[in-house]
Design an enzyme around this catalytic site. Structure first.
Site, PDB file in Angstrom:
ATOM      1  N   HIS A 153     -15.048   1.680  -1.206  1.00  0.00           N
ATOM      2  CA  HIS A 153     -13.934   0.832  -0.796  1.00  0.00           C
ATOM      3  C   HIS A 153     -12.870   1.556   0.013  1.00  0.00           C
ATOM      4  O   HIS A 153     -11.742   1.093   0.123  1.00  0.00           O
ATOM      5  CB  HIS A 153     -13.291   0.179  -2.040  1.00  0.00           C
ATOM      6  CG  HIS A 153     -14.222  -0.739  -2.764  1.00  0.00           C
ATOM      7  ND1 HIS A 153     -14.065  -1.068  -4.086  1.00  0.00           N
ATOM      8  CD2 HIS A 153     -15.336  -1.386  -2.349  1.00  0.00           C
ATOM      9  CE1 HIS A 153     -15.046  -1.879  -4.443  1.00  0.00           C
ATOM     10  NE2 HIS A 153     -15.841  -2.081  -3.416  1.00  0.00           N
ATOM     11  N   TYR A 205       0.826  -1.222   0.000  1.00  0.00           N
ATOM     12  CA  TYR A 205       0.000   0.000   0.000  1.00  0.00           C
ATOM     13  C   TYR A 205       0.857   1.267   0.000  1.00  0.00           C
ATOM     14  O   TYR A 205       0.498   2.275  -0.611  1.00  0.00           O
ATOM     15  CB  TYR A 205      -0.991  -0.026   1.171  1.00  0.00           C
ATOM     16  CG  TYR A 205      -2.182  -0.897   0.831  1.00  0.00           C
ATOM     17  CD1 TYR A 205      -2.168  -2.261   1.121  1.00  0.00           C
ATOM     18  CD2 TYR A 205      -3.247  -0.378   0.117  1.00  0.00           C
ATOM     19  CE1 TYR A 205      -3.226  -3.075   0.735  1.00  0.00           C
ATOM     20  CE2 TYR A 205      -4.306  -1.187  -0.276  1.00  0.00           C
ATOM     21  CZ  TYR A 205      -4.287  -2.533   0.022  1.00  0.00           C
ATOM     22  OH  TYR A 205      -5.339  -3.332  -0.388  1.00  0.00           O
ATOM     23  N   CYS A 224      -0.517   1.023  16.468  1.00  0.00           N
ATOM     24  CA  CYS A 224      -1.555   1.945  16.970  1.00  0.00           C
ATOM     25  C   CYS A 224      -1.074   2.562  18.289  1.00  0.00           C
ATOM     26  O   CYS A 224      -0.677   1.826  19.214  1.00  0.00           O
ATOM     27  CB  CYS A 224      -2.862   1.171  17.192  1.00  0.00           C
ATOM     28  SG  CYS A 224      -4.106   2.121  18.079  1.00  0.00           S
ATOM     29  N   ASP A 259      -8.323   6.412  -4.624  1.00  0.00           N
ATOM     30  CA  ASP A 259      -7.249   7.381  -4.926  1.00  0.00           C
ATOM     31  C   ASP A 259      -7.605   8.838  -4.641  1.00  0.00           C
ATOM     32  O   ASP A 259      -6.721   9.703  -4.722  1.00  0.00           O
ATOM     33  CB  ASP A 259      -6.805   7.228  -6.400  1.00  0.00           C
ATOM     34  CG  ASP A 259      -7.971   7.358  -7.389  1.00  0.00           C
ATOM     35  OD1 ASP A 259      -7.974   6.638  -8.402  1.00  0.00           O
ATOM     36  OD2 ASP A 259      -8.897   8.186  -7.159  1.00  0.00           O
ATOM     37  N   ASN A 264     -16.422   2.726 -21.373  1.00  0.00           N
ATOM     38  CA  ASN A 264     -15.378   1.731 -21.157  1.00  0.00           C
ATOM     39  C   ASN A 264     -14.861   1.324 -22.538  1.00  0.00           C
ATOM     40  O   ASN A 264     -15.667   0.960 -23.397  1.00  0.00           O
ATOM     41  CB  ASN A 264     -15.964   0.511 -20.443  1.00  0.00           C
ATOM     42  CG  ASN A 264     -14.887  -0.422 -19.914  1.00  0.00           C
ATOM     43  OD1 ASN A 264     -13.819  -0.563 -20.526  1.00  0.00           O
ATOM     44  ND2 ASN A 264     -15.142  -1.054 -18.773  1.00  0.00           N
ATOM     45  N   GLN A 314     -15.489   3.067  -6.648  1.00  0.00           N
ATOM     46  CA  GLN A 314     -14.795   1.903  -6.091  1.00  0.00           C
ATOM     47  C   GLN A 314     -13.327   2.258  -5.856  1.00  0.00           C
ATOM     48  O   GLN A 314     -12.574   1.466  -5.272  1.00  0.00           O
ATOM     49  CB  GLN A 314     -14.863   0.726  -7.063  1.00  0.00           C
ATOM     50  CG  GLN A 314     -16.273   0.284  -7.404  1.00  0.00           C
ATOM     51  CD  GLN A 314     -16.271  -0.763  -8.510  1.00  0.00           C
ATOM     52  OE1 GLN A 314     -15.993  -1.937  -8.289  1.00  0.00           O
ATOM     53  NE2 GLN A 314     -16.566  -0.329  -9.717  1.00  0.00           N
ATOM     54  N   ASN A 315     -12.918   3.424  -6.342  1.00  0.00           N
ATOM     55  CA  ASN A 315     -11.508   3.803  -6.298  1.00  0.00           C
ATOM     56  C   ASN A 315     -11.146   4.385  -4.934  1.00  0.00           C
ATOM     57  O   ASN A 315     -11.993   4.953  -4.245  1.00  0.00           O
ATOM     58  CB  ASN A 315     -11.189   4.814  -7.414  1.00  0.00           C
ATOM     59  CG  ASN A 315     -11.503   4.250  -8.793  1.00  0.00           C
ATOM     60  OD1 ASN A 315     -11.572   3.022  -8.963  1.00  0.00           O
ATOM     61  ND2 ASN A 315     -11.764   5.115  -9.750  1.00  0.00           N
ATOM     62  N   CYS A 369      -6.500   1.844  12.985  1.00  0.00           N
ATOM     63  CA  CYS A 369      -6.047   0.749  13.856  1.00  0.00           C
ATOM     64  C   CYS A 369      -6.669  -0.559  13.390  1.00  0.00           C
ATOM     65  O   CYS A 369      -7.882  -0.614  13.171  1.00  0.00           O
ATOM     66  CB  CYS A 369      -6.492   1.039  15.303  1.00  0.00           C
ATOM     67  SG  CYS A 369      -6.293  -0.383  16.411  1.00  0.00           S
TER      68      CYS A 369
END
Ligand code: BV8
Length: 256
Positions: A124, A72, A158, A109, A223, A106-107, A132
């Protein structure tokens, strides 16, 4: 009779002009032209050997917190360098013509808000937020990693309970946040839904265009490839969103 792309753009513009309640749903494809790989794209370098679907799970994090945290951190680096593309900007401009419509994404960013969209529903989560793992102060227990003494650790701990810190995103096998899920479900009572850049594979987002269509909504899809949504689309604009959306919004600027 197959319509030309311009005729399909005109049809889509007519649907948007006539919309009483527009909802937009976006997936990773809308951020592709900002340089953010979709889940179907292969990632660069060491991450090429991993399947994001296998790393984006609580199990993977419990098995190897450092690997998932570094995955990530790598993706956050790409997001931090990314700018909204003409597709994000067109979706924000669309609010001038149809009001502040719900934009379900759904992104993770944050590029829709960066482009100026004002009513974004993050199904999401958001990659630039951390929390935490044990949700020790309630779900989510958000944590500003930059303030932690071990901020460079993989992952940091945490400060309240010592559990690992994790990204504030929804992993596979995890429930979606109820507030956002309810907001999204409420937004399915629309009469037009514009679906941009999603393969329509990941549930429960993937069922949303079908639920909207079941409620009588006309679906417009943007798309370059066919997706699971194409079958229910009234108009399929088979082009990259960074090209199709500015042309679509430009038509709304012209008198009908
Ligand atoms: C859940 C955050 C309840 C993390 C993500 C029913 C059947 C089978 C499986 C399931 C099911 N229900 C639930 C599941 C399991 C799972 C699931 O759906 N699996 C799939 C693989 C079948 N779902 C879940 O686990 C969800 N949770 O249902 O909770 C529950 C709870 C416990 C136990 C059981 C059930 C949680 C799902 C959320 C996962 N987190 N993201 C992170 O990002 O790291 S999902 C992640 O992948 C993205 O957010 C995104 O949603 C998804 C990828 O999908 P897309 O956005 O569509 O992107 P994709 O790459 O697929 O496609 C890109 C598209 O863009 C393509 O079509 C391409 O043609 C197009 N494109 C390319 N260039 C452009 C373009 N479009 C426009 N312009 C361009 N230039």
């Amino acid at each position: 009779m197959t319509l030309s792309f311009d005729e399909k753009l005109q049809r889509a513009a007519a649907l948007l002009r006539g919309a009483k309640r527009l909802t937009v749903l976006t997936g990773a494809g809308v951020s592709k032209e900002s340089g953010i790989p979709t889940f179907r794209d292969s990632l660069d370098g060491i991450w090429a050997q991993f399947d994001p679907m296998k790393l984006a799970t609580p199990h993977a994090f419990q098995q190897d917190p450092a690997l998932v945290w570094d995955f990530y951190t790598y993706r956050l680096g790409i997001v931090r360098d990314a700018k909204p593309n003409p597709g994000h900007i067109a979706l924000a401009a669309l609010e001038k013509y149809v009001g502040a419509y719900p934009l379900i994404t759904q992104n993770i960013d944050g590029l829709h808000e960066a482009a100026g969209s004002t009513n974004v529903i993050h199904l999401h989560g958001q990659i630039n937020r951390s929390k935490c793992f044990a949700a020790c102060q309630g779900d989510p227990t958000l944590i500003d990693v930059s303030t932690l003494p071990d901020k460079d650790a993989s992952p940091p701990k945490c400060p309240h309970c010592g559990a690992y810190v994790r990204p504030d995103v929804v992993w596979f096998g995890e429930m979606l946040p109820l507030k956002e899920l309810n907001a999204a479900r409420n937004a399915l009572r629309c009469d037009v839904m514009l679906v941009v850049g999603t393969s329509g594979v990941v549930q429960p987002a993937a069922e949303m265009p079908f639920t909207a269509a079941w409620n009588g909504a006309q679906i417009i899809e943007v798309n370059p490839e066919r997706s699971e949504i194409t079958e229910v689309a009234r108009v399929w604009l088979n082009a990259p969103s960074g090209e199709a959306l500015p042309r679509l919004v430009a038509l709304l600027e012209q008198p009908a």
